[in-house]
Scaffold this motif. Structure first.
Motif, mmCIF file in Angstrom:
data_model
loop_
_atom_site.group_PDB
_atom_site.id
_atom_site.type_symbol
_atom_site.label_atom_id
_atom_site.label_comp_id
_atom_site.label_asym_id
_atom_site.label_seq_id
_atom_site.Cartn_x
_atom_site.Cartn_y
_atom_site.Cartn_z
ATOM 1 N N ILE A 97 0.828 -1.220 0.000
ATOM 2 C CA ILE A 97 0.000 0.000 0.000
ATOM 3 C C ILE A 97 0.859 1.266 0.000
ATOM 4 O O ILE A 97 0.327 2.367 -0.093
ATOM 5 N N ILE A 98 2.186 1.097 0.095
ATOM 6 C CA ILE A 98 3.097 2.245 0.097
ATOM 7 C C ILE A 98 4.005 2.169 -1.127
ATOM 8 O O ILE A 98 4.493 1.090 -1.486
ATOM 9 N N LYS A 99 4.238 3.304 -1.747
ATOM 10 C CA LYS A 99 5.104 3.392 -2.921
ATOM 11 C C LYS A 99 6.444 4.013 -2.537
ATOM 12 O O LYS A 99 6.554 4.723 -1.541
ATOM 13 N N LYS A 100 7.454 3.770 -3.394
ATOM 14 C CA LYS A 100 8.789 4.292 -3.084
ATOM 15 C C LYS A 100 8.793 5.816 -3.055
ATOM 16 O O LYS A 100 9.576 6.435 -2.315
ATOM 17 N N GLU A 101 7.910 6.430 -3.837
ATOM 18 C CA GLU A 101 7.837 7.891 -3.828
ATOM 19 C C GLU A 101 7.417 8.411 -2.456
ATOM 20 O O GLU A 101 7.845 9.497 -2.041
ATOM 21 N N GLN A 102 6.600 7.647 -1.749
ATOM 22 C CA GLN A 102 6.178 8.065 -0.412
ATOM 23 C C GLN A 102 7.321 7.918 0.599
ATOM 24 O O GLN A 102 7.461 8.742 1.501
ATOM 25 N N ILE A 103 8.140 6.879 0.419
ATOM 26 C CA ILE A 103 9.308 6.718 1.286
ATOM 27 C C ILE A 103 10.269 7.888 1.087
ATOM 28 O O ILE A 103 10.921 8.355 2.030
ATOM 29 N N GLN A 104 10.330 8.407 -0.133
ATOM 30 C CA GLN A 104 11.217 9.529 -0.431
ATOM 31 C C GLN A 104 10.766 10.828 0.226
ATOM 32 O O GLN A 104 11.545 11.785 0.307
ATOM 33 N N LEU A 105 9.523 10.863 0.718
ATOM 34 C CA LEU A 105 9.036 12.042 1.434
ATOM 35 C C LEU A 105 9.593 12.122 2.852
ATOM 36 O O LEU A 105 9.580 13.193 3.465
ATOM 37 N N MET A 106 10.099 11.006 3.364
ATOM 38 C CA MET A 106 10.494 10.929 4.763
ATOM 39 C C MET A 106 11.806 11.666 5.023
ATOM 40 O O MET A 106 12.536 12.032 4.104
ATOM 41 N N ALA A 107 12.100 11.865 6.299
ATOM 42 C CA ALA A 107 13.297 12.597 6.716
ATOM 43 C C ALA A 107 14.558 11.799 6.419
ATOM 44 O O ALA A 107 14.504 10.629 6.011
ATOM 45 N N GLU A 108 15.698 12.398 6.664
ATOM 46 C CA GLU A 108 16.983 11.738 6.480
ATOM 47 C C GLU A 108 17.071 10.493 7.367
ATOM 48 O O GLU A 108 16.557 10.460 8.475
ATOM 49 N N ASN A 109 17.719 9.450 6.866
ATOM 50 C CA ASN A 109 17.865 8.175 7.587
ATOM 51 C C ASN A 109 16.516 7.650 8.097
ATOM 52 O O ASN A 109 16.335 7.416 9.288
ATOM 53 N N PRO A 110 15.560 7.450 7.189
ATOM 54 C CA PRO A 110 14.229 7.015 7.625
ATOM 55 C C PRO A 110 14.239 5.568 8.111
ATOM 56 O O PRO A 110 14.967 4.719 7.590
ATOM 57 N N ILE A 111 13.430 5.294 9.110
ATOM 58 C CA ILE A 111 13.277 3.951 9.663
ATOM 59 C C ILE A 111 11.939 3.414 9.182
ATOM 60 O O ILE A 111 10.888 3.996 9.487
ATOM 61 N N VAL A 112 11.972 2.328 8.418
ATOM 62 C CA VAL A 112 10.744 1.756 7.853
ATOM 63 C C VAL A 112 10.600 0.330 8.349
ATOM 64 O O VAL A 112 11.393 -0.544 7.993
ATOM 65 N N PHE A 113 9.611 0.104 9.191
ATOM 66 C CA PHE A 113 9.284 -1.241 9.662
ATOM 67 C C PHE A 113 7.978 -1.647 8.989
ATOM 68 O O PHE A 113 6.891 -1.293 9.461
ATOM 69 N N ALA A 114 8.091 -2.373 7.872
ATOM 70 C CA ALA A 114 6.918 -2.815 7.116
ATOM 71 C C ALA A 114 6.619 -4.251 7.514
ATOM 72 O O ALA A 114 7.180 -5.192 6.964
ATOM 73 N N LEU A 115 5.728 -4.430 8.491
ATOM 74 C CA LEU A 115 5.597 -5.714 9.166
ATOM 75 C C LEU A 115 4.379 -6.528 8.756
ATOM 76 O O LEU A 115 4.117 -7.586 9.340
ATOM 77 N N ALA A 116 3.627 -6.075 7.773
ATOM 78 C CA ALA A 116 2.502 -6.882 7.284
ATOM 79 C C ALA A 116 3.045 -8.179 6.692
ATOM 80 O O ALA A 116 4.094 -8.200 6.066
ATOM 81 N N ASN A 117 2.329 -9.271 6.924
ATOM 82 C CA ASN A 117 2.729 -10.586 6.415
ATOM 83 C C ASN A 117 1.578 -11.206 5.635
ATOM 84 O O ASN A 117 0.423 -11.066 6.035
#
Length: 756
Positions: free
Chosen positions: A267-287
């Motif tokens: 449900i998240i695209k790489k463009e949205q990750i690029q909106l985040m701050a420097e050194n972003p922490i992404v825990f994508a835990l859906a299984n």
């Protein structure tokens, strides 16, 4: 690589043999009428009266102190939803298996037909006399919050809903370490949470306990952002909406430091990750599918720090890192609750362990030469044997310090040893081998591919990424067997030696050169290559396969002979030997020679001792060798005591670094108390033997088969040691699981050979 599970395989796993995955095993001998009278009437009355006088005696005279109830109503089972209590039972049994495997905790699983929270609470509360702790499982939110909170108030034993707190504890440990790498402080970071179920809310609350600010947390559920303008919102989410305005996910992610996903996949695209701050922490835990695919997220920016719930990516947030060890610590101090202090202690213990030097046994298991603290290693690996001695003592100490412990631990070193003995520190041997094999799967040629067990094993091996099977045999016959048994052969090379004239001649010439002074003619050499054992062995010898597996349908001698004639023994050795690994709760024991050498003389026995010790080290264990006899250090006379005593003496001289004793009786070799009392000079008196070398094939073969059939031990083998290249011979009639295990060993053997 994620494991591919077929419906038929899963159903067979649960239905074959004894249905289900658990059973009750007595802990006392029940071999006489007196034993039965002590276990039940009239002897059982005495502990009953002691407990009636003092309730705490229940921990002294019953299994309560090591017994956890895994309890569900089946309203939120895995990703399956509300499927009912009966349908939840396989999951609850599975949870019980994990408790036992990783922490030595016994479990009764209880499935309750009660959707009403108060009804469920009443049922579980009434079970308090039975259990030392309660693990609530797969109960849907918001009822899960109400149920857990009320049971914690009403019960004086630990209660934890693992779906909430397990994920919260493991992800919190990963978060602490990720923040350290990112150079950020938890009280300053901006957090976006996708999902507002039990796990997401528990994670957010534990982050608050670690120092996060609630005003910096933006939570989203299926409807959208959780904010104070929403009506009829679930009460458990209200606190995260106070003072917040409605916004989109993109708006929330702008400048965010952390994204926690506990929702649904992709449900998240790489463009949205690029909106985040420097050194972003992404825990994508859906299984099974994360909110954003790992490769896509990693490609979105170089400074990302990421974790998922999957085993095929770094930083797997896996609840098995927590719940077994948390309950272990809580039970061992008879805690009345699992409180915030205990959860935080588990978080900090996990975070700290990830920063410590990783032992070789772990790096080998995961196929990495170097595992060290960093972006790809935020939390320990699930098979790290140090987890129990890192987390459980921390939880126990926190229980004591926070005043919820009824029992105090004073000798922490002794407690560590007790923890290791509870599970047998070697319990992950085969798991480590399989995981190691998956890191670099090798080409395994099967000489008996026209057998349904071999084909089923090959299918499993391919699906799990353990090996690359090559099938020898008649193609039409193999394809028909696969069709009859619904086995997918896609991608498998099938080679019929009878239709490989060029190869037969090539291999025959090579064999002739090796054996021409042993009476073999060129014509005979070519003819022998039609035998699949010879053909398969020659494929390994010529580098067209990495290992050979055979022996399912033929006796050991006729299977090993082609390999010995074609490949031969390792340089510097004169023979090969067979070793079995026999495992039980106390650990793993290595037995040799069990399959090859009929009646070795002294010099041959010395060589077998050396080969066996090296074989034990292959499995990441340090050998403690007992050379067995019917005598103890010369207490009886005869050919066997004399042979084993002299072999021991020579082995000590030849392998001075090796702990080896003999001649010894088997019970003495394993019983340290007996050795300390009668033979305190023995090098095995402190820890006992883990490697048993038999004086002849008869005794070794009889011993391991008795242990399997009467002792109920699980055996792995036979492992062939001493070959120049990997060849492993199956036991006649091996199961599919045993074939898969043996292939995993062959793959790791081939990996080691490659690096020599």
């Amino acid at each position: 690589m994620s494991v591919k599970i077929r419906k038929e395989d899963a159903l067979n796993f649960h239905s074959q043999g004894k249905p289900g995955k658990i059973e009750v095993v007595p802990t006392k001998m029940l071999s006489s009428q007196r034993d039965l009278a002590l276990a039940y009437s009239p002897g059982v009355a005495e502990p009953c009266l002691e407990i009636a006088d003092e309730k705490e005696n229940v921990y002294k005279y019953t299994a309560k102190g090591n017994l956890v109830g895994v309890i569900s109503n089946g309203t939120a089972v895995l990703g399956l939803g509300d499927i009912g209590p009966e349908a939840s039972k396989p999951v609850m049994e599975g949870k019980g298996v994990l408790f036992k495997k990783f922490a030595g905790i016994d479990v009764f699983d209880i499935e309750v037909d009660a959707k009403d929270p108060q009804h469920f609470i009443n049922v579980v509360k009434a079970l308090e006399p039975t259990f030392g702790g309660i693990n609530l499982e797969d109960i849907k939110a918001p009822e899960s919050f109400i149920i857990e909170e009320e049971l914690k108030k009403q019960m004086s034993i630990p209660v934890m809903h693992d779906d909430q707190h397990g994920t919260a504890i493991i992800s919190s440990a990963a978060l602490l370490n990720a923040l350290e790498l990112a150079g950020k402080k938890i009280e300053e970071i901006k957090i976006v949470v996708l999902g507002a179920g039990a796990a997401a809310i528990a994670c957010a609350k534990l982050y608050l306990s670690l120092g996060a600010k609630i005003e910096n947390i933006t939570m989203f559920d299926k409807t959208g952002a959780v904010h104070e303008g929403r009506k009829n919102m679930d009460p458990s989410r209200v606190m995260f909406g106070e003072g917040k305005q409605d916004k989109t996910i993109d708006e929330a992610l702008e400048g965010a430091d952390m994204l926690l996903g506990l929702s649904t996949g992709n449900i998240i695209k790489k463009e949205q990750i690029q909106l985040m701050a420097e050194n972003p922490i992404v825990f994508a835990l859906a299984n099974p599918e994360p909110e954003i695919a790992y490769p896509e997220a990693m490609a979105s920016r170089d400074d990302i720090i990421m974790a998922t719930g999957r085993s095929d990516h770094p930083n797997q947030v896996n609840n098995v890192l927590g719940f077994p060890y948390i309950f272990r610590g809580a039970l061992d101090v008879r805690a009345t609750a699992i409180n915030e202090e205990m959860k935080l202690a588990a978080v900090k213990a996990l975070a700290k362990l990830a920063k410590e030097s990783v032992p070789e046994i772990v790096t080998k298991a995961y196929g990495d030469e170097h595992i060290s603290f960093g972006k790809n290693y935020l939390i320990p690996k699930p098979l790290d044997p140090r987890l129990i001695t890192a987390v459980s003592p921390a939880v126990a100490k926190a229980a004591m310090d926070s005043g919820v412990a009824k029992f105090k631990i004073s000798d922490w070193e002794a407690y560590d040893l007790e923890l290791q003995k509870r599970i047998g520190i070697d319990q992950g041997l085969l798991s480590r081998i399989i995981d190691r094999a998956k890191k670099d799967p090798k080409r395994i040629v099967f000489a008996e591919a026209d057998h349904p067990k071999i084909l089923k094993a090959a299918e499993n091996l391919r699906d799990e990424g353990i090996a690359k099977p090559i099938l020898l045999g008649n193609k039409n016959r193999i394809e028909q067997i696969a069709l009859d048994n619904k086995i997918d052969l896609n991608g498998f090379p099938i080679i019929d030696p009878f239709h490989q004239q060029e190869k037969l001649e090539q291999f025959g010439k090579i064999f002739y050169k090796k054996r021409k002074r042993k009476g073999i003619t060129l014509q005979e050499g070519v003819k022998l290559m039609r035998d699949r054992n010879y053909f398969g062995a020659m494929m390994v010898e010529c580098g067209e396969a990495d290992a050979l597996i055979s022996g399912l349908t033929k006796d050991y001698a006729s299977t090993i002979r082609p390999a010995l004639q074609t490949i031969g023994v390792e340089d510097g050795l004169n023979r090969v030997a067979g070793m079995y690994i026999v495992g039980n709760q106390k650990g793993n024991y290595f037995l040799a020679d069990t399959t090859v050498n009929v009646n070795p003389n002294v010099d041959e026995l010395v060589e077998i001792i050396g080969m066996t010790a090296r074989g034990v080290r292959f499995f990441d264990h340090e050998p403690r060798v007992a050379v067995l006899s019917y005598s103890n250090f010369g207490s009886s006379k005869g050919d066997v005591p004399s042979k084993t005593a002299l072999a021991t003496k020579l082995a000590k001289e030849k392998y001075p670094e090796l702990v080896v004793e003999g001649d010894m009786q088997a019970n003495v070799a394993l019983n340290t108390e007996l050795q300390k009392e009668l033979y305190p000079f023995s090098e095995l008196a402190e820890e006992g033997a883990n490697t048993l070398v038999f004086p002849d094939l008869t005794s070794g073969n009889i011993a391991y088969k008795l242990l399997m059939e009467i002792g109920g031990a699980e055996a792995i083998g036979p492992v062939l040691i001493g070959m120049k290249k990997p060849v492993h011979i199956l036991q006649l009639g091996s199961s599919v699981r045993e074939i898969v295990n043996m292939v995993a060993i062959a793959v790791v053997d081939a990996q080691v050979q490659k690096h020599k």
